[in-house]
Motif scaffolding. Structure first.
Motif, PDB file in Angstrom:
ATOM      1  N   THR A 185      -2.943  11.728  -6.545  1.00  0.00           N
ATOM      2  CA  THR A 185      -3.528  10.600  -7.265  1.00  0.00           C
ATOM      3  C   THR A 185      -2.495   9.497  -7.419  1.00  0.00           C
ATOM      4  N   ASP A 215      -3.524   6.728   3.733  1.00  0.00           N
ATOM      5  CA  ASP A 215      -3.852   5.502   3.009  1.00  0.00           C
ATOM      6  C   ASP A 215      -4.325   5.889   1.610  1.00  0.00           C
ATOM      7  N   LEU A 216      -3.468   5.691   0.635  1.00  0.00           N
ATOM      8  CA  LEU A 216      -3.802   6.064  -0.737  1.00  0.00           C
ATOM      9  C   LEU A 216      -4.079   4.802  -1.543  1.00  0.00           C
ATOM     10  N   GLY A 217      -5.342   4.549  -1.762  1.00  0.00           N
ATOM     11  CA  GLY A 217      -5.718   3.445  -2.638  1.00  0.00           C
ATOM     12  C   GLY A 217      -5.787   2.105  -1.966  1.00  0.00           C
ATOM     13  N   PRO A 218      -5.828   1.094  -2.790  1.00  0.00           N
ATOM     14  CA  PRO A 218      -6.018  -0.269  -2.278  1.00  0.00           C
ATOM     15  C   PRO A 218      -4.794  -0.757  -1.502  1.00  0.00           C
ATOM     16  N   TYR A 226       0.844  -1.188   0.000  1.00  0.00           N
ATOM     17  CA  TYR A 226       0.000   0.000   0.000  1.00  0.00           C
ATOM     18  C   TYR A 226       0.880   1.239   0.000  1.00  0.00           C
ATOM     19  N   GLU A 237      -6.150   5.626 -13.304  1.00  0.00           N
ATOM     20  CA  GLU A 237      -6.198   6.084 -11.920  1.00  0.00           C
ATOM     21  C   GLU A 237      -6.723   4.988 -11.006  1.00  0.00           C
ATOM     22  N   ILE A 238      -6.033   4.809  -9.886  1.00  0.00           N
ATOM     23  CA  ILE A 238      -6.416   3.814  -8.888  1.00  0.00           C
ATOM     24  C   ILE A 238      -7.078   4.482  -7.694  1.00  0.00           C
ATOM     25  N   ALA A 239      -6.542   5.636  -7.296  1.00  0.00           N
ATOM     26  CA  ALA A 239      -7.056   6.314  -6.102  1.00  0.00           C
ATOM     27  C   ALA A 239      -6.761   7.802  -6.174  1.00  0.00           C
ATOM     28  N   ARG A 240      -7.561   8.561  -5.405  1.00  0.00           N
ATOM     29  CA  ARG A 240      -7.387  10.008  -5.312  1.00  0.00           C
ATOM     30  C   ARG A 240      -7.736  10.426  -3.888  1.00  0.00           C
ATOM     31  N   ALA A 241      -6.930  11.315  -3.330  1.00  0.00           N
ATOM     32  CA  ALA A 241      -7.176  11.806  -1.973  1.00  0.00           C
ATOM     33  C   ALA A 241      -6.591  13.202  -1.843  1.00  0.00           C
TER      34      ALA A 241
END
Length: 108
Positions: free
Chosen positions: A23, A45-48, A3, A31-35
């Motif tokens: 991102t 915690d960014l993404g899976p 992670y 894109e997997i995640a955005r915060a």
């Protein structure tokens, strides 16, 4: 399971950079995640938590951060490509930032 976490420090004022959009994407740009960074400049915690081995890209929206402060910047985005080994659990990507320079490293 791997992670990613991130941290942004505005090195000019010596304070965490809160509100920076971060991102996480696969190498192909998907894109997997955005915060957004919190008040401490962190994305805890960014993404899976199950990234597979391979190349990834993290992008920090620095232009919007500086625009919100009424400050010009040379770097509207900071993009960092890095490699994940799924056998290693944690990848921390810190960004030391100013309007006209930045530095990064693999954190812990």
């Amino acid at each position: 399971m791997s992670y990613v976490t991130a941290h942004v420090l505005d090195s000019v004022v010596g304070l965490p950079a809160s509100g920076v959009v971060v991102t996480l994407a696969q190498a192909d740009g998907t894109e997997i995640a955005r915060a957004r960074t919190n008040d401490d400049g962190r994305v805890p915690d960014l993404g899976p938590d199950s990234l597979t081995s391979g190349e990834y890209r993290i992008t920090f929206g620095t232009g919007d951060y500086f625009a919100a402060r009424g400050q010009a910047t040379f770097y509207p985005h900071v993009t960092i490509d890095f490699v994940v080994d799924a056998a290693q659990a944690h990848y921390h990507v810190p960004l030391l930032l100013s309007a006209f320079a930045y530095s990064t490293y693999r954190g812990s």
